[in-house]
Each structure stands twice: as structure tokens, then as C-alpha cells.
Write a protein that holds these residues in place. Structure first.
Motif, PDB file in Angstrom:
ATOM      1  N   TRP A  17      79.234  61.985  57.653  1.00 35.67           N
ATOM      2  CA  TRP A  17      78.241  62.000  57.653  1.00 35.67           C
ATOM      3  C   TRP A  17      78.048  59.691  57.768  1.00 35.67           C
ATOM      4  O   TRP A  17      78.619  59.274  57.444  1.00 35.67           O
ATOM      5  N   TYR A  18      77.064  60.143  59.084  1.00 41.83           N
ATOM      6  CA  TYR A  18      76.591  59.076  59.280  1.00 41.83           C
ATOM      7  C   TYR A  18      74.843  58.887  59.462  1.00 41.83           C
ATOM      8  O   TYR A  18      74.535  60.734  59.939  1.00 41.83           O
ATOM      9  N   ARG A  19      73.774  58.746  59.545  1.00 41.94           N
ATOM     10  CA  ARG A  19      72.054  58.551  59.910  1.00 41.94           C
ATOM     11  C   ARG A  19      72.381  57.409  60.534  1.00 41.94           C
ATOM     12  O   ARG A  19      72.507  55.876  60.381  1.00 41.94           O
ATOM     13  N   GLN A  20      71.205  57.550  61.554  1.00 48.79           N
ATOM     14  CA  GLN A  20      70.610  56.778  61.899  1.00 48.79           C
ATOM     15  C   GLN A  20      68.827  56.283  62.579  1.00 48.79           C
ATOM     16  O   GLN A  20      68.408  57.309  62.066  1.00 48.79           O
ATOM     17  N   ALA A  21      68.541  55.735  61.444  1.00 51.50           N
ATOM     18  CA  ALA A  21      66.493  55.430  60.775  1.00 51.50           C
ATOM     19  C   ALA A  21      66.347  54.735  62.539  1.00 51.50           C
ATOM     20  O   ALA A  21      66.913  53.932  63.256  1.00 51.50           O
ATOM     21  N   PRO A  22      65.174  54.780  62.498  1.00 55.59           N
ATOM     22  CA  PRO A  22      64.413  54.794  64.555  1.00 55.59           C
ATOM     23  C   PRO A  22      64.527  53.122  63.525  1.00 55.59           C
ATOM     24  O   PRO A  22      64.314  52.806  62.754  1.00 55.59           O
ATOM     25  N   GLY A  23      65.300  52.022  64.446  1.00 48.63           N
ATOM     26  CA  GLY A  23      65.357  50.663  65.263  1.00 48.63           C
ATOM     27  C   GLY A  23      65.925  50.616  64.189  1.00 48.63           C
ATOM     28  O   GLY A  23      66.725  49.073  64.644  1.00 48.63           O
TER      29      GLY A  23
ATOM     30  N   ASN B   4      64.589  59.552  49.236  1.00 44.62           N
ATOM     31  CA  ASN B   4      62.888  59.284  49.475  1.00 44.62           C
ATOM     32  C   ASN B   4      62.367  58.740  50.709  1.00 44.62           C
ATOM     33  O   ASN B   4      64.150  58.599  51.726  1.00 44.62           O
ATOM     34  N   PRO B   5      61.780  58.057  51.527  1.00 40.65           N
ATOM     35  CA  PRO B   5      61.184  57.832  51.968  1.00 40.65           C
ATOM     36  C   PRO B   5      62.400  56.779  53.010  1.00 40.65           C
ATOM     37  O   PRO B   5      62.825  57.327  54.942  1.00 40.65           O
ATOM     38  N   GLU B   6      63.149  56.225  52.338  1.00 40.39           N
ATOM     39  CA  GLU B   6      64.098  55.084  52.918  1.00 40.39           C
ATOM     40  C   GLU B   6      65.620  56.052  53.476  1.00 40.39           C
ATOM     41  O   GLU B   6      66.666  55.710  54.256  1.00 40.39           O
ATOM     42  N   ASP B   7      65.411  57.483  53.304  1.00 44.69           N
ATOM     43  CA  ASP B   7      66.044  58.411  53.569  1.00 44.69           C
ATOM     44  C   ASP B   7      66.363  58.930  54.923  1.00 44.69           C
ATOM     45  O   ASP B   7      66.670  59.904  55.305  1.00 44.69           O
ATOM     46  N   THR B   8      64.930  59.222  55.480  1.00 47.51           N
ATOM     47  CA  THR B   8      64.831  59.568  56.775  1.00 47.51           C
ATOM     48  C   THR B   8      65.838  59.400  57.678  1.00 47.51           C
ATOM     49  O   THR B   8      65.983  57.376  58.095  1.00 47.51           O
ATOM     50  N   ALA B   9      66.012  59.764  58.559  1.00 50.74           N
ATOM     51  CA  ALA B   9      67.293  59.568  59.658  1.00 50.74           C
ATOM     52  C   ALA B   9      67.443  60.690  60.611  1.00 50.74           C
ATOM     53  O   ALA B   9      67.131  61.294  60.187  1.00 50.74           O
TER      54      ALA B   9
ATOM     55  N   TRP C 171      81.252  63.830  67.742  1.00 48.53           N
ATOM     56  CA  TRP C 171      79.836  63.128  67.179  1.00 48.53           C
ATOM     57  C   TRP C 171      79.345  64.757  67.303  1.00 48.53           C
ATOM     58  O   TRP C 171      79.377  65.602  68.127  1.00 48.53           O
ATOM     59  N   GLY C 172      78.498  65.308  66.190  1.00 46.14           N
ATOM     60  CA  GLY C 172      77.943  66.365  66.189  1.00 46.14           C
ATOM     61  C   GLY C 172      76.734  65.873  67.241  1.00 46.14           C
ATOM     62  O   GLY C 172      76.428  65.001  67.535  1.00 46.14           O
ATOM     63  N   GLN C 173      75.627  67.048  66.893  1.00 45.95           N
ATOM     64  CA  GLN C 173      74.179  66.214  68.053  1.00 45.95           C
ATOM     65  C   GLN C 173      73.615  65.931  66.859  1.00 45.95           C
ATOM     66  O   GLN C 173      72.226  65.270  68.002  1.00 45.95           O
ATOM     67  N   GLY C 174      72.722  65.476  66.034  1.00 47.65           N
ATOM     68  CA  GLY C 174      72.172  65.903  65.049  1.00 47.65           C
ATOM     69  C   GLY C 174      71.418  66.508  64.106  1.00 47.65           C
ATOM     70  O   GLY C 174      70.911  67.440  65.390  1.00 47.65           O
ATOM     71  N   THR C 175      71.056  66.070  63.305  1.00 48.77           N
ATOM     72  CA  THR C 175      69.570  66.650  62.529  1.00 48.77           C
ATOM     73  C   THR C 175      68.815  65.996  61.666  1.00 48.77           C
ATOM     74  O   THR C 175      69.203  64.369  61.605  1.00 48.77           O
ATOM     75  N   GLN C 176      67.727  66.390  62.502  1.00 49.38           N
ATOM     76  CA  GLN C 176      66.498  64.936  61.365  1.00 49.38           C
ATOM     77  C   GLN C 176      66.514  65.141  59.836  1.00 49.38           C
ATOM     78  O   GLN C 176      65.909  66.908  59.809  1.00 49.38           O
ATOM     79  N   VAL C 177      66.161  64.468  59.281  1.00 47.53           N
ATOM     80  CA  VAL C 177      65.902  64.737  57.471  1.00 47.53           C
ATOM     81  C   VAL C 177      64.034  63.947  57.389  1.00 47.53           C
ATOM     82  O   VAL C 177      64.340  62.791  57.885  1.00 47.53           O
ATOM     83  N   SER C 178      63.316  63.933  57.405  1.00 50.00           N
ATOM     84  CA  SER C 178      61.991  63.455  57.562  1.00 50.00           C
ATOM     85  C   SER C 178      61.420  63.599  55.478  1.00 50.00           C
ATOM     86  O   SER C 178      61.935  64.844  54.972  1.00 50.00           O
ATOM     87  N   VAL C 179      62.045  62.161  55.162  1.00 51.31           N
ATOM     88  CA  VAL C 179      61.533  62.416  54.110  1.00 51.31           C
ATOM     89  C   VAL C 179      59.709  61.810  53.346  1.00 51.31           C
ATOM     90  O   VAL C 179      59.452  60.660  53.929  1.00 51.31           O
ATOM     91  N   SER C 180      58.698  62.625  53.121  1.00 51.37           N
ATOM     92  CA  SER C 180      57.515  61.833  52.977  1.00 51.37           C
ATOM     93  C   SER C 180      57.104  61.426  51.712  1.00 51.37           C
ATOM     94  O   SER C 180      57.606  62.134  50.807  1.00 51.37           O
ATOM     95  N   SER C 181      56.746  60.306  51.626  1.00 50.34           N
ATOM     96  CA  SER C 181      55.982  59.710  50.325  1.00 50.34           C
ATOM     97  C   SER C 181      54.588  60.909  49.154  1.00 50.34           C
ATOM     98  O   SER C 181      54.298  61.194  49.823  1.00 50.34           O
TER      99      SER C 181
END
Length: 112
Positions: free
Chosen positions: A36-42, A86-91, A102-112
Motif C-alpha cells: 500500500w502506498y499513499r499520496q497526499a496533496p502536494g 489523524n488528519p496527516e493520514d489524509t491521502a 497499480w490500482g486506481q486508488g481510494t480516497q481517505v480523508s480524516v477530519s480534525s
């Protein structure tokens, strides 16, 4: 031909949990490892966890103790159980298998 399909992303609050699934074709599931990889905005894409064919695992320091990678061999599926989010896991979380599948990706969003 779709070889890796992720699911399970969503929006959770800080401290919550999610379980991601990555279902692979049979040939891909027999790869030496699946990750598993993740990519956060920027930010650059980063490795989160890996599981080898024999079940051995490895984790990034940022998720160690909170995330668990596992595999369900009869169903050609790899899971990523994510706790204490936590919010830093958002990606966007991606499933990966060698070589360069690679798969197409799935969005994970964590709100504070």
C-alpha cells in the motif's frame, strides 16, 4: 485488464478507523509482495506497508502500531486496517504489485 482494485476509503473523524481492501487477479496476487502506498496533496507518493507472499510485513514508521496489513489468500485480497487515524493520514491510497502494477486508488480523508 484491471489487475488491482481498491475499495474501502471514506471520510472519518480523528481517532476513527477504516479498512481498505485490494483485490487482485490471481496472477498478480502471487507476486513476491503487495504494498500500500499513499499520496497526499502536494506530496510525493510514499510507501505505507508491504506484505510478502509468505505473510511477512513491514510498515512505515509513521503508521507503525496503528495500521495492519494482512492477506486473505483464498479471496486474492490484501487488507489495510487503519486505526487511530489523524488528519496527516489524509491521502489517496494505492495498492501496488511488482512490476509497476497499480490500482486506481481510494480516497481517505480524516477530519480534525
Amino acid at each position: 485488464q484491471v489487475q488491482l482494485v481498491e475499495s474501502g476509503g471514506g471520510l472519518v473523524q480523528t481517532g476513527g478507523s477504516l479498512r481498505l481492501s485490494c483485490t487482485a487477479s490471481e496472477r498478480i496476487f502471487r507476486s513476491a509482495y503487495i504494498a500500500w502506498y499513499r499520496q497526499a496533496p502536494g506530496k510525493n507518493r510514499e510507501l505505507v506497508a508491504t506484505i510478502s507472499e509468505d505473510g511477512s510485513t513491514d510498515y512505515a514508521n509513521t503508521v507503525k502500531g496503528r495500521f495492519t496489513i494482512s492477506r486473505d489468500n483464498p479471496n486474492n485480497t490484501v487488507y489495510l486496517q487503519m486505526n487511530s487515524l489523524n488528519p496527516e493520514d489524509t491521502a489517496v491510497y494505492f495498492c501496488y504489485a511488482p512490476d509497476d502494477v497499480w490500482g486506481q486508488g481510494t480516497q481517505v480523508s480524516v477530519s480534525s
